[in-house]
Structure formats: structure tokens, C-alpha cells
Scaffold this active site. Structure first.
Site, mmCIF file in Angstrom:
data_model
loop_
_atom_site.group_PDB
_atom_site.id
_atom_site.type_symbol
_atom_site.label_atom_id
_atom_site.label_comp_id
_atom_site.label_asym_id
_atom_site.label_seq_id
_atom_site.Cartn_x
_atom_site.Cartn_y
_atom_site.Cartn_z
ATOM 1 N N ARG A 181 -26.650 -22.064 25.854
ATOM 2 C CA ARG A 181 -27.115 -22.808 25.568
ATOM 3 C C ARG A 181 -27.572 -23.787 24.651
ATOM 4 O O ARG A 181 -28.011 -23.555 23.198
ATOM 5 C CB ARG A 181 -27.953 -20.370 24.528
ATOM 6 C CG ARG A 181 -28.331 -20.202 25.955
ATOM 7 C CD ARG A 181 -29.515 -19.592 26.800
ATOM 8 N NE ARG A 181 -29.357 -19.320 26.768
ATOM 9 C CZ ARG A 181 -28.956 -18.921 28.739
ATOM 10 N NH1 ARG A 181 -28.453 -19.925 28.680
ATOM 11 N NH2 ARG A 181 -29.440 -17.783 28.978
ATOM 12 N N SER A 230 -35.597 -14.783 23.898
ATOM 13 C CA SER A 230 -34.404 -14.294 23.031
ATOM 14 C C SER A 230 -34.142 -15.293 22.030
ATOM 15 O O SER A 230 -33.999 -16.637 22.006
ATOM 16 C CB SER A 230 -33.094 -14.360 24.310
ATOM 17 O OG SER A 230 -33.532 -13.232 25.234
ATOM 18 N N GLU A 300 -30.489 -18.671 18.951
ATOM 19 C CA GLU A 300 -31.052 -19.757 20.192
ATOM 20 C C GLU A 300 -31.730 -20.007 20.211
ATOM 21 O O GLU A 300 -32.292 -21.485 20.332
ATOM 22 C CB GLU A 300 -31.221 -18.585 21.401
ATOM 23 C CG GLU A 300 -31.110 -19.070 22.708
ATOM 24 C CD GLU A 300 -31.463 -18.126 23.698
ATOM 25 O OE1 GLU A 300 -30.691 -17.353 24.236
ATOM 26 O OE2 GLU A 300 -32.113 -18.360 24.527
#
Ligand SMILES: Cc1cc2nc3c(=O)[nH]c(=O)nc-3n(C[C@H](O)[C@H](O)[C@H](O)COP(=O)(O)OP(=O)(O)OC[C@H]3O[C@@H](n4cnc5c(N)ncnc54)[C@H](O)[C@@H]3O)c2cc1C
Length: 313
Positions: A181, A230, A300
Site C-alpha cells: 500500500r 480500509s 492506509e
């Protein structure tokens, strides 16, 4: 109040460069999946690489900050908005070309091409592995910056990346390292286009795999309320959603924001959430997980702009 960084001279020059493509004090909430965020000093639509290059030179000359927004599906923009220029890529940047060559499916995509369109076109040509990227609601450029994916990530399929920046306004190919990520892409680099390469399989099978992924997403993720997917990265060897659920955070509320009762790593905007509500929930959750499991979860979602408490607004 957070005054604009732009002087009258800056605004006049931007009007000359951009004409109707620039708007001042533009609220950003409509451009994010969370539907949250204050105004941009200048909101500028860029239709091709030459327009981006001109703005990069302007920012360098005037020493002004800028930010590039994709589809805003991984962003928490502060209620005080973003100072400087916010760029939105459209026009040429929406292009997607797919061809098959020597057993591969090659996709050339502009930075603002949607992942939905790119994966649909790739799947119809039998791009093996593209199902891992199906259902991600971002642009190709934003997904490259994030190294977005599921069991496989976009970086695995990248053959080339072109970027523009204030120090190098013309598009230049760069080598990028991909991590979970995030990537090694320079902070001041705007991705302008990307080439992806997939092994070629049977188009019908790949289309069916892609369809199954979409169905599974609908079953496991909240889709009715605005969110940004998320919020935390999975810590090594564990799942953020499991940890958040274990501390009993599902359903926690702050102002108009709520930890999703369906997926603990999602925060929903129930209608009138502000960035400060979401930010407060994020820190409550992080603290609870750290106290119970001694794990410091990393965000994230990207937090950008000016975060202010209610009494300061
Ligand atoms: C319901 C839902 C489900 C999701 N599921 C997933 C998933 O399964 N897997 C996953 O990885 N993510 C998922 N996400 C998160 C998000 O969709 C991805 O991170 C996506 O790749 C972000 O793309 P974007 O265009 O929306 O980027 P934005 O949110 O607009 O921006 C994200 C970052 O990328 C930068 N950026 C944007 N465009 C460019 C560019 N052209 N050049 C350089 N930098 C750029 C921005 O400045 C910002 O720092 C989900 C989000 C939602 C809302």
C-alpha cells in the site's frame, strides 16, 4: 478561517493560464468517496500533459504547494481544506488502450482512467490476475501511488510509469519500487500514464473470475454509505479488521462518523460527518488496539489538508 495562500497576482496568472479550468475556494467534499473535506484554494482541471507541465512551472516559480486528486477514494481531506493548487486530471488522462501481443495483454492507461473501466477492458481480453484489481474504486494513477490491490497488487503488473514534477515538468519514465500500500514514487511526482502487462488467458474464464470478485465485495463491504475502504494497513501477520473488532470498536460513533458494523476497518459517513470526527475515531481505534495488543497500526488512508477543531472553524 484558513486564508488562501494565493495572492491576487497568483489568481490573475492562474486565470490567464487556465481560463475556465480554474475555480477558487472550491469545496472538495464532492470529490471524495467519504464526501468530506473543506475547500481548495484553487481547483484546476488539467486535460493533457502540457497543461500539467505549465502548472508545475507555475508552482515552482511561485513556490506554491499543489496536490493531485484521483477519485478521492483513499483520502481524508481536513475540514479546513487544502492550501495551494489541487489538480484534477481529465481529458487525455482518461484514455485506455488495450492490445494483445506475444501471449500478453498490454494496457496503456492515462492516470485518471478508472480502475473499473481498465479492469473490465483487460478482463475481456483475458488479462490473467486482473481480477485482483477488480472493484477498487480509484483511478489508475491513485492506485499506482497506493500500490492498490487485494491478494495481488497493481505494481506486480506495471511495465512503465511516466511522471511529471515541478523540477521535471515534461513526462519522464521512472522506475518505481512497490510495497504494501505504498511505493517509492517521489512525493512531488504526478503519474501521467502507465503501461501494465498481464499474461493472456481465456477471456471467458477471466471475466467470470472478475465477476465473482465483484459479488464477494458486495457481500463483505459496506457499499450504501460513503467511506474510503480500509482505513488501516494490515499489520504483519494479522488483519486490521480483526484487531479493531476485537477491541469492540464496531459501531463506535463520533459526530456523523461510525465504525462500520459490517467491516471493522471501514468508517462510514452517516450523513454529516466532518474530517475531525473521522480523525477522532481513527485515533481512538489506534489507541485501543495499541493498549490491548501492543500493535501500532499504520494508516492506509492519506490525511491531507488542514485539520481543525469545531471551535476554530
Ligand atoms: C469501497 C472501497 C473499497 C476499496 N477497496 C480497496 C482494495 O480492495 N484495495 C486497495 O488497495 N484499495 C482499496 N480502496 C482504496 C482506494 O480505492 C485505493 O487506494 C485507490 O487506489 C485510490 O485511488 P484514487 O484515484 O481514489 O486516489 P486518491 O484517493 O484520489 O489519492 C490517493 C493518493 O494518491 C495520490 N494520487 C492520486 N492520483 C495521482 C497521480 N496521478 N499521480 C500521483 N499521485 C496520485 C493522491 O495525491 C493521494 O496521495 C477502496 C476504497 C473504497 C472506498
Amino acid at each position: 478561517m484558513h486564508p488562501s495562500l494565493l495572492t491576487d497576482n497568483d489568481k490573475a496568472e492562474l486565470r490567464t493560464i487556465c481560463g475556465k479550468r480554474v475555480q477558487f475556494d472550491q469545496p472538495l467534499a464532492p470529490f471524495t468517496s467519504w464526501k468530506i473535506g473543506g475547500p481548495a484554494d484553487a481547483w484546476i482541471v488539467c486535460e493533457d500533459e502540457a497543461q500539467v507541465a505549465e502548472l508545475m512551472r507555475f508552482c515552482l516559480r511561485r513556490r506554491l504547494p499543489w496536490f493531485v486528486l484521483g477519485s478521492g477514494s483513499n483520502l481524508l481531506i481536513g475540514d479546513g481544506g487544502i492550501r495551494g493548487l489541487v489538480l484534477r486530471l481529465t481529458g487525455d488522462f482518461l484514455s485506455i488502450e488495450v492490445r494483445t501481443l506475444n501471449g500478453e495483454v498490454i494496457i496503456e492507461a492515462g492516470a485518471s482512467a478508472s480502475m473499473a473501466m481498465m479492469t473490465a477492458k483487460g478482463a475481456s481480453q483475458g488479462a490473467l490476475g486482473i481480477d485482483s484489481l477488480v472493484g477498487i474504486p480509484g483511478t489508475v494513477g491513485g492506485s499506482l501511488r497506493m500500490n492498490a490491490g487485494t491478494d495481488r497488487e497493481i505494481g506486480e503488473f506495471v511495465r512503465s510509469v511516466w511522471v511529471q514534477s515541478p523540477s521535471k515538468p515534461q513526462p519522464a519514465a521512472v522506475t518505481v519500487q512497490y510495497y504494501y500500500r505504498h511505493t517509492s514514487l517521489a512525493r512531488d511526482a504526478i503519474v501521467s500514464r502507465v503501461t501494465l502487462a498481464f499474461e493472456r488467458g481465456d477471456p471467458k474464464t477471466v471475466r467470470e473470475q472478475a465477476q465473482r470478485r465483484l459479488v464477494r465485495r458486495k457481500e463483505t463491504q459496506p457499499i450504501a454509505l460513503p467511506n474510503a475502504g480500509s482505513c488501516f494497513r494490515n499489520p504483519p501477520g494479522d488483519k486490521a479488521a480483526r484487531l479493531i473488532e476485537a477491541v469492540g470498536a464496531k459501531g463506535w460513533r463520533e459526530g456523523g462518523a461510525e465504525i462500520s458494523p459490517l467491516h471493522a476497518n471501514f468508517i462510514n459517513n452517516l450523513g454529516d460527518a466532518r474530517a475531525v470526527d473521522v480523525a477522532t475515531l481513527l485515533s481512538r481505534v489506534r489507541r485501543a488496539v495499541a493498549e490491548r495488543f501492543e500493535i501500532e497500526m499504520e494508516l492506509e488512508v492519506h490525511l491531507v489538508g488542514v485539520f481543525v477543531a469545531e471551535h476554530e472553524q
